[in-house]
Scaffold this active site. Structure first.
Site, PDB file in Angstrom:
ATOM      1  N   THR A 156       2.385   5.852  10.452  1.00  0.00           N
ATOM      2  CA  THR A 156       3.583   6.191  10.584  1.00  0.00           C
ATOM      3  C   THR A 156       4.298   5.892   9.170  1.00  0.00           C
ATOM      4  O   THR A 156       5.804   6.250   9.144  1.00  0.00           O
ATOM      5  CB  THR A 156       4.422   4.919  11.489  1.00  0.00           C
ATOM      6  OG1 THR A 156       4.086   3.458  10.808  1.00  0.00           O
ATOM      7  CG2 THR A 156       3.836   4.845  12.791  1.00  0.00           C
TER       8      THR A 156
ATOM      9  N   VAL B 219       2.624   8.851   3.538  1.00  0.00           N
ATOM     10  CA  VAL B 219       1.347   9.430   3.507  1.00  0.00           C
ATOM     11  C   VAL B 219       0.539   9.303   4.819  1.00  0.00           C
ATOM     12  O   VAL B 219       0.029  10.752   4.959  1.00  0.00           O
ATOM     13  CB  VAL B 219       0.767   8.638   2.422  1.00  0.00           C
ATOM     14  CG1 VAL B 219      -1.003   9.194   2.293  1.00  0.00           C
ATOM     15  CG2 VAL B 219       1.324   8.597   1.054  1.00  0.00           C
TER      16      VAL B 219
ATOM     17  N   SER C 120       4.486  -1.860  14.644  1.00  0.00           N
ATOM     18  CA  SER C 120       4.453  -0.448  15.347  1.00  0.00           C
ATOM     19  C   SER C 120       3.815  -0.184  16.167  1.00  0.00           C
ATOM     20  O   SER C 120       3.817   1.004  16.748  1.00  0.00           O
ATOM     21  CB  SER C 120       4.374   0.500  13.902  1.00  0.00           C
ATOM     22  OG  SER C 120       4.827   0.386  12.714  1.00  0.00           O
TER      23      SER C 120
ATOM     24  N   ARG D  46     -11.281   1.606  -5.585  1.00  0.00           N
ATOM     25  CA  ARG D  46     -11.402   2.507  -6.575  1.00  0.00           C
ATOM     26  C   ARG D  46     -12.271   2.136  -7.678  1.00  0.00           C
ATOM     27  O   ARG D  46     -13.104   2.944  -8.179  1.00  0.00           O
ATOM     28  CB  ARG D  46     -10.146   3.222  -7.137  1.00  0.00           C
ATOM     29  CG  ARG D  46      -9.356   3.736  -6.345  1.00  0.00           C
ATOM     30  CD  ARG D  46      -8.105   4.232  -6.681  1.00  0.00           C
ATOM     31  NE  ARG D  46      -7.004   4.675  -5.751  1.00  0.00           N
ATOM     32  CZ  ARG D  46      -5.723   5.091  -5.854  1.00  0.00           C
ATOM     33  NH1 ARG D  46      -5.114   4.342  -6.679  1.00  0.00           N
ATOM     34  NH2 ARG D  46      -5.136   5.487  -4.739  1.00  0.00           N
TER      35      ARG D  46
ATOM     36  N   CYS E 139      -3.083   9.557  -7.398  1.00  0.00           N
ATOM     37  CA  CYS E 139      -2.712  10.944  -7.082  1.00  0.00           C
ATOM     38  C   CYS E 139      -2.663  11.631  -8.324  1.00  0.00           C
ATOM     39  O   CYS E 139      -2.899  12.765  -8.638  1.00  0.00           O
ATOM     40  CB  CYS E 139      -1.078  10.882  -6.553  1.00  0.00           C
ATOM     41  SG  CYS E 139      -0.058   9.830  -7.168  1.00  0.00           S
TER      42      CYS E 139
ATOM     43  N   GLY F 218       5.872   9.355  -4.626  1.00  0.00           N
ATOM     44  CA  GLY F 218       4.725   8.428  -4.754  1.00  0.00           C
ATOM     45  C   GLY F 218       5.132   6.913  -4.267  1.00  0.00           C
ATOM     46  O   GLY F 218       4.224   6.189  -4.273  1.00  0.00           O
TER      47      GLY F 218
ATOM     48  N   LYS G 296      -4.961   3.070 -14.493  1.00  0.00           N
ATOM     49  CA  LYS G 296      -5.594   3.822 -13.230  1.00  0.00           C
ATOM     50  C   LYS G 296      -6.099   5.017 -13.881  1.00  0.00           C
ATOM     51  O   LYS G 296      -7.276   5.507 -13.547  1.00  0.00           O
ATOM     52  CB  LYS G 296      -4.691   4.064 -11.926  1.00  0.00           C
ATOM     53  CG  LYS G 296      -4.562   2.766 -11.118  1.00  0.00           C
ATOM     54  CD  LYS G 296      -3.578   3.107  -9.952  1.00  0.00           C
ATOM     55  CE  LYS G 296      -2.836   1.907  -9.511  1.00  0.00           C
ATOM     56  NZ  LYS G 296      -2.132   2.216  -8.382  1.00  0.00           N
TER      57      LYS G 296
ATOM     58  N   HIS H  28       4.018  15.954  -8.401  1.00  0.00           N
ATOM     59  CA  HIS H  28       3.999  15.254  -9.812  1.00  0.00           C
ATOM     60  C   HIS H  28       3.605  16.229 -10.911  1.00  0.00           C
ATOM     61  O   HIS H  28       2.957  17.286 -10.695  1.00  0.00           O
ATOM     62  CB  HIS H  28       2.844  14.204  -9.768  1.00  0.00           C
ATOM     63  CG  HIS H  28       3.090  13.084  -8.921  1.00  0.00           C
ATOM     64  ND1 HIS H  28       4.214  12.752  -8.615  1.00  0.00           N
ATOM     65  CD2 HIS H  28       2.040  11.911  -8.574  1.00  0.00           C
ATOM     66  CE1 HIS H  28       3.935  11.451  -7.830  1.00  0.00           C
ATOM     67  NE2 HIS H  28       2.750  11.107  -7.948  1.00  0.00           N
TER      68      HIS H  28
ATOM     69  N   ASN I 279       2.102  15.522  -4.630  1.00  0.00           N
ATOM     70  CA  ASN I 279       1.110  14.521  -4.684  1.00  0.00           C
ATOM     71  C   ASN I 279       1.018  13.909  -3.376  1.00  0.00           C
ATOM     72  O   ASN I 279      -0.166  13.009  -3.008  1.00  0.00           O
ATOM     73  CB  ASN I 279       2.076  13.242  -5.500  1.00  0.00           C
ATOM     74  CG  ASN I 279       3.761  13.171  -4.900  1.00  0.00           C
ATOM     75  OD1 ASN I 279       3.892  14.014  -4.965  1.00  0.00           O
ATOM     76  ND2 ASN I 279       3.866  11.972  -4.484  1.00  0.00           N
TER      77      ASN I 279
END
Length: 408
Positions: free
Chosen positions: A88, A91, A117, A176, A205, A236, A284, A313, A386
């Site tokens: 929802t 992204v 949700s 990551r 991104c 973003g 990052k 971006h 992005n």
């Protein structure tokens, strides 16, 4: 049977002979009514079937326009249960859109979101689906779960999905830099993926678009150092930031996503500050670039900035190589690089802009020029949507790769 997908970038000025030749070729297949000037094509393989991606170049009022045309679907393609966690959100909604556009073989969609949700409905390919809880999603055992629900949610739930044999593709920063988890941009390092990888990290991104543009150059000239400044869309941050921007633009008082106004302003902070004075977003880019490109010797320094746009971006990238380069060769590399579109013609003021990258999957590169202050150094401008290549599209491309290699 084969499925053919056409991505069309078009202009009114078409090459008449090429137009006539390919128009008749495609019309003879009985699949596409209007075909314009073909400029390039590439092929990818999915479940042993050939997927054709054909690029057309069109220009209309200085706008790049993207069309998506479906040819024959492969009815025999393996159909999968697919969960979208955070369905929802901004992204998550884009994930659903990209899954539909790319005709990923979703046999059963399982939209997942927070407890508040659960029971809400989302629409996918014209059909409504009710949002379910994390526990219920695990119980139905989807083949793949694409997460976009924040780092905390991913840290808690991704291992539980993985333990049930579900492959997780996670869009948060949670995994990551975990050395045991692959961090993947399919154009660069999808080859590292195996059946043992049950939690796969989707990069940041701003990192994705930069490395897609730089990887071909690194292979040819060997990157030593990158200096990057970003100009990042409010999308973003999320729906709250978009609402703040539009409220300010319309003179409406409302909830603030940022400490400061964003309309008619630039905020040189994305994410929290760290002890070294850099923001988390900046670090990052430093760390993820090295991991994705499999080269810890690359030196990266970044300044990340939020600006009042929504299309995508933009990045100013200064890259130093160990070898000298020929600018014409650099442009040729960019033209032929997977996932890259070169838009670089100063004579006609053609260069990438976020308004042109909006709702497109490619990374747009322009303003290519030699840095005249030191040797072996290139300046470039890199733009991408992005929410698409920077998030949803990259995640779906990972799933496509896994399927193509029978890793799901």
């Amino acid at each position: 049977m084969q499925y053919l997908s056409c991505i069309i970038f078009a202009t009114r000025e078409t090459n008449n002979e090429t137009y006539k030749t390919h128009k008749e070729t495609f019309r003879s297949k009985g699949r596409l009514r209007n075909v314009l000037y073909v400029t390039r094509y590439s092929t990818a393989f999915l479940s042993g079937k050939v997927f054709y991606f054909i690029t057309f170049k069109i220009k209309q009022q200085a706008q790049w326009i993207r069309f998506h045309a479906d040819w024959t679907k492969n009815e025999n393609m393996k159909q999968l249960k697919v969960a979208v966690v955070g369905a929802t959100g901004l992204v998550g909604t884009k994930m659903l859109q990209v899954l539909a556009e790319r005709n990923f073989p979703v046999g059963e969609l399982i939209p997942v979101a927070s407890e508040k949700s659960v029971g809400k409905e989302v629409t996918f390919k014209g059909k409504k689906y009710k949002v379910v809880s994390m526990t219920d999603a695990i119980a139905v055992k989807p083949a793949v779960a694409i997460f976009s629900a924040g780092g905390g949610t991913s840290l808690e739930w991704a291992p539980k999905f993985a333990a049930a044999g579900i492959t997780v593709i996670d869009n948060s920063s949670a995994w990551r830099m975990d050395p045991t988890k692959p961090l993947v941009v399919p154009e660069i390092n999808a080859d590292i993926l195996t059946t043992k990888d049950k939690v796969i990290a989707n990069p940041n991104c701003s990192t994705i678009q930069m490395v897609v543009a730089l990887n071909p150059l690194h292979k040819k000239y060997n990157i030593e150092r990158i200096v990057v400044s970003t100009y990042q869309s409010v999308t973003g941050t999320g729906v709250k930031a978009v609402t703040q921007l539009m409220n300010e633009r319309n003179g409406i008082q409302g909830e603030m996503a940022y400490k400061y106004p964003i309309d008619l302003n630039v905020i040189p902070q994305i994410d929290v500050f760290l002890d070294n004075g850099y923001t988390k977003e900046e670090m990052k880019m430093v760390n993820e670039t090295r991991k994705i490109m499999r080269d810890d010797s690359i030196r990266v320094t970044a300044t990340t900035v939020r600006i009042p746009v929504m299309g995508g971006h933009s990045e100013s990238v200064n890259v130093q190589f160990s070898k000298d380069f020929d600018l014409a060769e650099v442009k040729a590399l960019m033209k032929n690089a997977p996932g890259v579109v070169l838009v670089d013609d100063p004579a006609t003021q053609q260069y990438p802009m976020p308004m042109d990258a909006h709702e497109k999957d490619e990374v747009f590169v322009g303003r290519l020029r030699r840095d005249e202050t030191q040797p072996n150094t290139l300046n470039m401008w890199v733009v991408s949507d992005n929410l698409r290549k920077g998030a949803a599209t990259n995640a779906v491309q990972i799933a496509e790769y896994l399927l193509s290699k029978d890793l799901l």
